[in-house]
Design a protein around this motif. Structure first.
Motif, PDB file in Angstrom:
ATOM      1  N   VAL A  40       8.416  -4.828   0.140  1.00 36.65           N
ATOM      2  CA  VAL A  40       8.593  -4.619   1.578  1.00 36.65           C
ATOM      3  C   VAL A  40       7.524  -3.653   2.070  1.00 36.65           C
ATOM      4  O   VAL A  40       7.454  -2.523   1.612  1.00 36.65           O
ATOM      5  CB  VAL A  40       9.979  -4.013   1.871  1.00 36.65           C
TER       6      VAL A  40
ATOM      7  N   LEU B  55       3.727  -3.471   4.865  1.00 35.20           N
ATOM      8  CA  LEU B  55       3.019  -3.977   6.029  1.00 35.20           C
ATOM      9  C   LEU B  55       2.978  -5.496   6.016  1.00 35.20           C
ATOM     10  O   LEU B  55       2.847  -6.130   7.054  1.00 35.20           O
ATOM     11  CB  LEU B  55       1.609  -3.411   6.044  1.00 35.20           C
ATOM     12  N   GLY B  56       3.096  -6.071   4.836  1.00 32.38           N
ATOM     13  CA  GLY B  56       3.156  -7.526   4.733  1.00 32.38           C
ATOM     14  C   GLY B  56       4.317  -8.087   5.534  1.00 32.38           C
ATOM     15  O   GLY B  56       4.209  -9.148   6.144  1.00 32.38           O
ATOM     16  N   ASN B  57       5.431  -7.395   5.552  1.00 30.47           N
ATOM     17  CA  ASN B  57       6.608  -7.880   6.281  1.00 30.47           C
ATOM     18  C   ASN B  57       6.529  -7.597   7.769  1.00 30.47           C
ATOM     19  O   ASN B  57       6.923  -8.420   8.581  1.00 30.47           O
ATOM     20  CB  ASN B  57       7.884  -7.221   5.749  1.00 30.47           C
TER      21      ASN B  57
ATOM     22  N   LEU C 138      -7.329  -3.764  -2.521  1.00 31.78           N
ATOM     23  CA  LEU C 138      -6.168  -3.878  -1.649  1.00 31.78           C
ATOM     24  C   LEU C 138      -5.824  -2.537  -1.002  1.00 31.78           C
ATOM     25  O   LEU C 138      -5.638  -2.436   0.214  1.00 31.78           O
ATOM     26  CB  LEU C 138      -5.011  -4.394  -2.500  1.00 31.78           C
TER      27      LEU C 138
ATOM     28  N   TYR D  98      -5.470  -1.399   2.958  1.00 35.40           N
ATOM     29  CA  TYR D  98      -4.067  -1.112   3.271  1.00 35.40           C
ATOM     30  C   TYR D  98      -3.916   0.313   3.785  1.00 35.40           C
ATOM     31  O   TYR D  98      -3.139   0.589   4.690  1.00 35.40           O
ATOM     32  CB  TYR D  98      -3.253  -1.296   1.994  1.00 35.40           C
TER      33      TYR D  98
ATOM     34  N   PHE E  87       1.329 -12.164  -1.049  1.00 36.25           N
ATOM     35  CA  PHE E  87       1.119 -10.805  -0.554  1.00 36.25           C
ATOM     36  C   PHE E  87       2.458 -10.078  -0.403  1.00 36.25           C
ATOM     37  O   PHE E  87       2.625  -8.947  -0.843  1.00 36.25           O
ATOM     38  CB  PHE E  87       0.395 -10.860   0.796  1.00 36.25           C
ATOM     39  N   THR E  88       3.421 -10.747   0.193  1.00 35.32           N
ATOM     40  CA  THR E  88       4.665 -10.054   0.501  1.00 35.32           C
ATOM     41  C   THR E  88       5.474  -9.746  -0.752  1.00 35.32           C
ATOM     42  O   THR E  88       6.198  -8.759  -0.802  1.00 35.32           O
ATOM     43  CB  THR E  88       5.515 -10.852   1.519  1.00 35.32           C
TER      44      THR E  88
ATOM     45  N   SER F  70       4.114  -8.910  -3.519  1.00 39.28           N
ATOM     46  CA  SER F  70       3.227  -8.077  -4.346  1.00 39.28           C
ATOM     47  C   SER F  70       2.794  -8.797  -5.617  1.00 39.28           C
ATOM     48  O   SER F  70       2.753  -8.202  -6.695  1.00 39.28           O
ATOM     49  CB  SER F  70       3.903  -6.766  -4.750  1.00 39.28           C
TER      50      SER F  70
ATOM     51  N   THR G  71       1.227  -5.541  -9.966  1.00 40.45           N
ATOM     52  CA  THR G  71       2.226  -4.540  -9.576  1.00 40.45           C
ATOM     53  C   THR G  71       3.524  -4.745 -10.336  1.00 40.45           C
ATOM     54  O   THR G  71       4.122  -3.805 -10.855  1.00 40.45           O
ATOM     55  CB  THR G  71       2.603  -4.698  -8.081  1.00 40.45           C
TER      56      THR G  71
ATOM     57  N   SER H 275       4.889   0.720  -0.602  1.00 38.11           N
ATOM     58  CA  SER H 275       4.003  -0.312  -1.147  1.00 38.11           C
ATOM     59  C   SER H 275       2.699   0.279  -1.663  1.00 38.11           C
ATOM     60  O   SER H 275       2.221  -0.097  -2.729  1.00 38.11           O
ATOM     61  CB  SER H 275       3.667  -1.358  -0.076  1.00 38.11           C
TER      62      SER H 275
ATOM     63  N   SER I  91       2.724   1.609  -5.072  1.00 42.87           N
ATOM     64  CA  SER I  91       2.716   0.624  -6.157  1.00 42.87           C
ATOM     65  C   SER I  91       1.308   0.103  -6.428  1.00 42.87           C
ATOM     66  O   SER I  91       1.004  -0.358  -7.519  1.00 42.87           O
ATOM     67  CB  SER I  91       3.670  -0.534  -5.839  1.00 42.87           C
ATOM     68  N   MET I  92       0.446   0.172  -5.422  1.00 42.24           N
ATOM     69  CA  MET I  92      -0.945  -0.247  -5.638  1.00 42.24           C
ATOM     70  C   MET I  92      -1.694   0.800  -6.452  1.00 42.24           C
ATOM     71  O   MET I  92      -2.409   0.495  -7.390  1.00 42.24           O
ATOM     72  CB  MET I  92      -1.663  -0.429  -4.300  1.00 42.24           C
TER      73      MET I  92
END
Ligand code: PHE
Length: 440
Positions: free
Chosen positions: A21, A23-25, A99, A103, A222-223, A225, A230, A321, A324-325
């Motif tokens: 969850v 910016l993808g969402n 990414l 991001y 993307f959404t 991950s 990840t 998010s 996690s990157m």
């Protein structure tokens, strides 16, 4: 030093949902939905999440839990004697840095809007405001601020940093979005936004089937991950063996639910208060959410409080998010090169400080990295992980999948492995080819 692990199954699930969850969402999904015709995109996207996303998620989990390593170390370790698989994992590590570079720029925008919501300084001229802050030194400065927050959490490690932060942030995001959605739907004029979002109209699929498929596939990866490693990395911190299929389903359902919920905030708002999408997409679709939604708050009672809640929720989602990157390359340096977590985090943050600033100064580069390049890298990465799971791990993958799984999940193991070996990599490679073709 012993490798860290999550304190509990819930901790792992929340951290993974936190990664998914983001910016993808709330930013990329409404942007893509708007660009590809609303409800039709939603349907195609949901199908891909279910048929490609969930099996892909399980493949990454299997690799991570079996190897207890970062992506590069995982693939190298599970395929001893063949150096090249390690490079596939390393590709994921590099993807994570690329990414994070863009991001963190968007994260900086959110941080900026969040801070400005307290005074409402952008309310009266939201379009012009976005113009001034989106690229240039201001964007770079807030990118650095967002990156610093990210690094501070990652410095705390798995339990004290990532798990603690996501446990605190995830419930808040859900509550804030649910309240905002209830409020947005009840605005006069919201119905039009809802019908754009929900009334299925197949015309956009017929008009541009290939473009839609590419965009929906890219967004699905993307959404969730996927394709970066990840989920390999997060699963590598699992202590005991629980059902990966169950955990993966919960993660996918929560991620999709929160994404759809965000749509219930954004589309009613844009239609009720801004008179539809065309009025706000003039400055390019990527900025639409910021300009459109931010501009709407001006007309709302207690607009500042609503704006603080809205951007606060997005800021939390973005942070859970971005950590996690950053964790992927950090885990790589810690596992493979004996670097301390502290030096790894600080060194990598310094690197992204530079690469992200480049994106913050160059809108064209930013668009390319955030759109086309990401689609390409994630698709290629996930295809690599699937082929690895299906053909190199093979029956070992099934054994790992089965460990801790219940009866229903076990019965789905064989079809899962079959799809991971055959149609899914084929689908991804076909999407990759289409993406490359359209690039040339
Ligand atoms: N899933 C995150 C989001 O929706 C982005 C992400 C992609 C995070 C890949 C990690 C890896 O914002």
């Amino acid at each position: 030093m012993a490798r860290e692990s999550w304190t509990s199954r819930l901790g792992f699930i929340l951290a993974a949902v936190g990664s998914a969850v983001g910016l993808g969402n709330v930013w990329r999904f409404p942007w893509m939905t708007a660009e590809y015709g609303g409800s039709a995109f939603l349907v195609v996207y949901l199908c891909i999440v279910l048929l490609v996303g969930v099996p892909g998620l399980l493949a990454e989990f299997v690799i991570g839990r079996r190897s207890k390593r970062n992506p590069a170390g995982a693939l190298a370790r599970l395929a001893p004697g063949t150096k090249s698989w390690g490079f596939v994992g390393l590709f994921g590590v590099v993807t994570a840095l690329v990414l994070l570079s863009f991001y963190s720029v968007v994260g900086g925008w959110i941080l900026r809007y969040f801070a400005a919501s307290f005074t409402g300084s952008y309310f009266s001229q939201s379009g012009a405001y976005f113009e001034t802050i989106s690229f240039g030194w201001q964007a770079a400065a807030f990118h650095v601020g967002f990156l610093a927050l990210t690094a501070a959490i990652v410095l705390g490690g798995i339990r004290g940093g990532i798990e603690a932060a996501t446990k605190a942030m995830m419930p808040l995001i859900v509550v804030l979005l649910a309240v905002l959605a209830g409020w947005a739907i009840s605005q006069p004029g919201a119905g039009e936004g809802l019908s754009f979002y929900l009334n299925f109209d197949p015309a956009p699929i017929e008009e541009n089937p290939v473009g839609m498929l590419r965009a929906a596939a890219g967004q699905a990866l993307f959404t969730l991950s996927l394709g970066v490693g990840t989920m390999i990395t997060y699963a590598s911190y699992l202590g005991e063996d629980n059902s990966l299929a169950f955990d993966g389903s919960v993660i996918a359902i929560l991620n999709t639910g929160i994404g759809v919920l965000a749509g219930f905030v954004v589309f009613p708002l844009l239609f009720a208060l801004q008179g539809g999408l065309t009025n706000v997409t003039a400055g390019g679709e990527a900025g639409a959410i910021f300009i459109g939604v931010a501009g709407a708050f001006q007309q709302v009672p207690f607009g500042r409080a609503v704006a603080v809640a809205f951007f606060g929720a997005i800021l939390f989602a973005a942070l859970s998010s971005s950590i996690s990157m950053l964790e992927i390359p950090v885990a790589y340096l810690v596992d493979e090169h004996d670097v301390s977590r502290r030096s790894a985090t600080v060194g990598l943050a310094a690197l992204v400080l530079v690469t992200g600033s480049i994106c913050a100064f160059d809108p064209r580069l930013f668009d390319f990295v955030a759109g086309t390049l990401m689609d390409l890298m994630l698709t290629a990465g996930l295809a690599g992980f699937l082929v690895f799971t299906g053909w190199i791990l093979g029956t070992d993958a099934l054994a790992e999948y089965d460990s801790g799984a219940g009866g229903l999940a076990r019965s789905l193991g064989a079809p899962w492995l079959w799809s991971v070996r055959t149609i899914l990599p084929f689908f991804l490679l076909a999407t990759l080819a289409l993406n490359l073709y359209s690039l040339l």
